[in-house]
Every structure is written in C-alpha cells, then in structure tokens.
Scaffold this active site. Structure first.
Site, PDB file in Angstrom:
ATOM      1  N   CYS B  85      -2.061  -3.549  -0.698  1.00  0.00           N
ATOM      2  CA  CYS B  85      -2.157  -3.024   0.668  1.00  0.00           C
ATOM      3  C   CYS B  85      -1.931  -4.141   1.684  1.00  0.00           C
ATOM      4  O   CYS B  85      -0.826  -4.642   1.821  1.00  0.00           O
ATOM      5  CB  CYS B  85      -3.498  -2.310   0.846  1.00  0.00           C
ATOM      6  SG  CYS B  85      -3.563  -1.246   2.295  1.00  0.00           S
ATOM      7  N   HIS B 194      -4.101   1.292  -4.297  1.00  0.00           N
ATOM      8  CA  HIS B 194      -5.219   0.402  -4.621  1.00  0.00           C
ATOM      9  C   HIS B 194      -5.684   0.537  -6.069  1.00  0.00           C
ATOM     10  O   HIS B 194      -6.603   1.313  -6.351  1.00  0.00           O
ATOM     11  CB  HIS B 194      -6.405   0.711  -3.701  1.00  0.00           C
ATOM     12  CG  HIS B 194      -6.184   0.288  -2.291  1.00  0.00           C
ATOM     13  ND1 HIS B 194      -6.688  -0.888  -1.770  1.00  0.00           N
ATOM     14  CD2 HIS B 194      -5.482   0.871  -1.291  1.00  0.00           C
ATOM     15  CE1 HIS B 194      -6.321  -1.003  -0.506  1.00  0.00           C
ATOM     16  NE2 HIS B 194      -5.586   0.049  -0.190  1.00  0.00           N
ATOM     17  N   GLU B 196      -7.577  -1.446  -7.605  1.00  0.00           N
ATOM     18  CA  GLU B 196      -8.956  -1.937  -7.739  1.00  0.00           C
ATOM     19  C   GLU B 196      -9.995  -0.843  -7.450  1.00  0.00           C
ATOM     20  O   GLU B 196     -11.161  -1.011  -7.780  1.00  0.00           O
ATOM     21  CB  GLU B 196      -9.184  -3.164  -6.840  1.00  0.00           C
ATOM     22  CG  GLU B 196      -9.509  -2.878  -5.371  1.00  0.00           C
ATOM     23  CD  GLU B 196      -8.304  -2.462  -4.542  1.00  0.00           C
ATOM     24  OE1 GLU B 196      -7.261  -2.093  -5.114  1.00  0.00           O
ATOM     25  OE2 GLU B 196      -8.413  -2.493  -3.301  1.00  0.00           O
TER      26      GLU B 196
END
Lengths: 83, 223
Positions: B85, B194, B196
């Site tokens: 991002c 994302h 994560e």
C-alpha cells in the site's frame, strides 16, 4: 528577494479524478461551456537572494527531484516579476 | 531470520506487518524512519499507512527519509523488500519499482476483501504460491490506481513482473488490473492489497496473505 513559481500538472494522458470531480461540480452549478478541468499544484518559493541562473537551476533540480514525479507529472518553473 | 519493518510518521500497518512476520516464523525488527540503519536485517517490509500525511504525493516525502537511503542501496544489492500500500507508493517514488499510484478513478476510498491472481511465483515474496493461484486479501486505499506508460506496462507483462492482478471488478482504475509488480531481479515487490491483514483466520478473510512472509523466510533459509 525573489520568488520562483513551480507549477506541477499531471501529464495529459494520466487520468485526473479530482479535475473530473470539479468539472462535475461546474455543470451542477450551471457554469456552462467548460469542456474539461484538470487540477495541478503551484509552489511559490521565496529565495534568500536574487533569482540568478544558478538559483533557478537549483529550484529546477528540486522540482524534478521532489515537487514533481516525472513518471506522471510535468512541471514548469518561472521567476515571478516584481516581488 | 530477521525481517525489518519500517515505521514512518503516519504508518498504520507496521504492527500488523511485524505480527505477520512472527506468525510466519520470523523475527520482526522495528526500524525507524529517522535512523540510517537497517540493523542487519535479512529483508525489509515498508508497511501501509499515510506516511507524512500523504503530503505532496503519497510516499514522496518518505522516499527521502534517512532509512530509505539504506533501503534503496540494499535493495539494489538484492535485499528482499516488500512494499504494501503506502509502502508500494514509496517504492515507486524511490524508483525501485516503475510506474506510480494515483487517486482511485471512482474517487472513493475502497475497503474490501479482494480476490487476486498471483501471476508470478518467481519473486522473493511469492515463491510459496503457485503461478495462477487465486487468493483473497484485504484492499484499502484512496490512491491505488497503478499507472505507467504503455512501454513500461508491456515490459512488465513481457518480463513476468506483474506479480498480482485484481480479479473481478477493477477496484481503483489500475491499468491492466495490476495490483502489484516486481523489479527485474524479483527481490523488490510492491502491491496495494494487504497480505499482512490475512495471516490469521480470526482477524482476516483467511490466511491467503501469509505466503508473502513464508516465501521470503524460506528463500532466506535456502540462500
């Protein structure tokens, strides 16, 4: 003291959603006759001294390094008269 | 294996990125934007967020943080670097990756679970996936439209450097549905979605993102 102005615009081939939003507001408010709007950035830079060719070249370097992203933006640098 | 996670002023996802590193079995090392020191890490993650308030352009000021000089040098030397991002935006501004991210074409922030296709498993961060594998991980951005000139896009496609591509509706106007790209060597990867946030079933849409972190750790073990 001198003022150097850097204008940064998205390259013509890059979509400008902000400009499009402004254009939409134009027609909603009845401002007719507008074909398109593109939004850019203007930086007014006050120099410590005179706008010598060296000083302006330094601002051009700053514009290419920091103020504009040459991948998506074009910029122009000019010295503003009478400041 | 030690994976550094950089915190810039305005980073949001540094803790989740560090957690993902730990869930994958690595040691997360906090790196500070103001320190020109990578603390001997084996890989670096640039997390999501709004570094420096997204002032000027997303990632434009973070690019010049002291830690980034080291990251850029080390990346050119082959250190695995993942930008997520805002981290992807920083990598583009740093010219470690080609192209740029601009405001979403529909002008709204997008936040959703996003289906992707892993186009390349030949990078340090995707070697644990199969090319063509479909995954779902969160996507959340206001300026996620990936743009580059036609020649660059053709080059990326031709060299297999499109790493992940959006499936279904294009969420942000990215050219050719590109969600993430790699450098020529494959050690530097940037993507808008994302991974994560998808490493544990309890808090994400699944665990499809974990592969990014296990890939790099397994690569480091093999090296």
């Amino acid at each position: 003291m001198a003022r150097v102005v850097v204008d940064v615009m998205l390259k013509p081939e890059i979509l400008d959603p902000q400009g499009k939003a402004v254009q939409g507001a134009f027609s909603r408010l009845g401002f007719d006759g507008v074909a398109s709007v593109r939004q850019g950035k203007r930086f007014e830079i006050e120099l410590d001294g005179e706008a010598t060719p060296e000083a302006v070249a330094e601002i051009e370097r700053a514009a290419a390094t920091l103020l504009a992203n040459p991948v998506i933006e074009d910029f122009t640098v000019h010295v503003e008269a009478g400041v | 294996m030690r994976v550094g996670v950089v915190t810039f002023p305005g980073s949001l996802d540094d803790r989740d990125a560090a957690r993902a590193v730990r869930v994958a079995g690595g040691e997360a090392v906090a790196l500070w934007h103001g320190d020109a020191d990578l603390r001997g890490v084996d890989a670096v993650v640039l997390p999501g967020g709004f570094s420096y308030g997204d002032y000027l352009r997303c990632g434009a000021i973070a690019r010049f943080a002291p830690v980034m000089e080291r990251v850029v040098d080390a990346a050119r030397g082959g250190l695995p670097v993942l930008g997520i991002c805002n981290g992807f935006q920083i990598l583009c501004e740093s010219h470690l990756l080609p192209g740029a991210l601009i405001r979403n074409d529909h002008r709204k922030f997008v936040c959703r679970d996003q289906p992707l296709r892993v186009e390349s498993a030949a990078t340090a961060w995707t070697s644990g996936y199969a090319a063509g594998q479909e995954i779902v991980i969160p996507l959340k951005n206001g300026e996620g439209g990936y743009v580059a000139d036609q020649r660059t896009l053709d080059e990326l496609e031709g060299e297999g450097r499109v790493v992940v591509r959006y499936l279904g509706d294009n969420p942000n106007g990215s050219y050719r549905d590109i969600a993430g790209v790699a450098n020529a060597r494959g050690n530097v990867v940037g993507l808008m979605p994302h991974p994560e946030h998808a490493v544990e079933a309890l808090t994400g849409p699944g665990t499809d993102g974990l592969g990014f972190f296990t890939s790099v750790l397994e690569g480091l073990v093999r090296a």
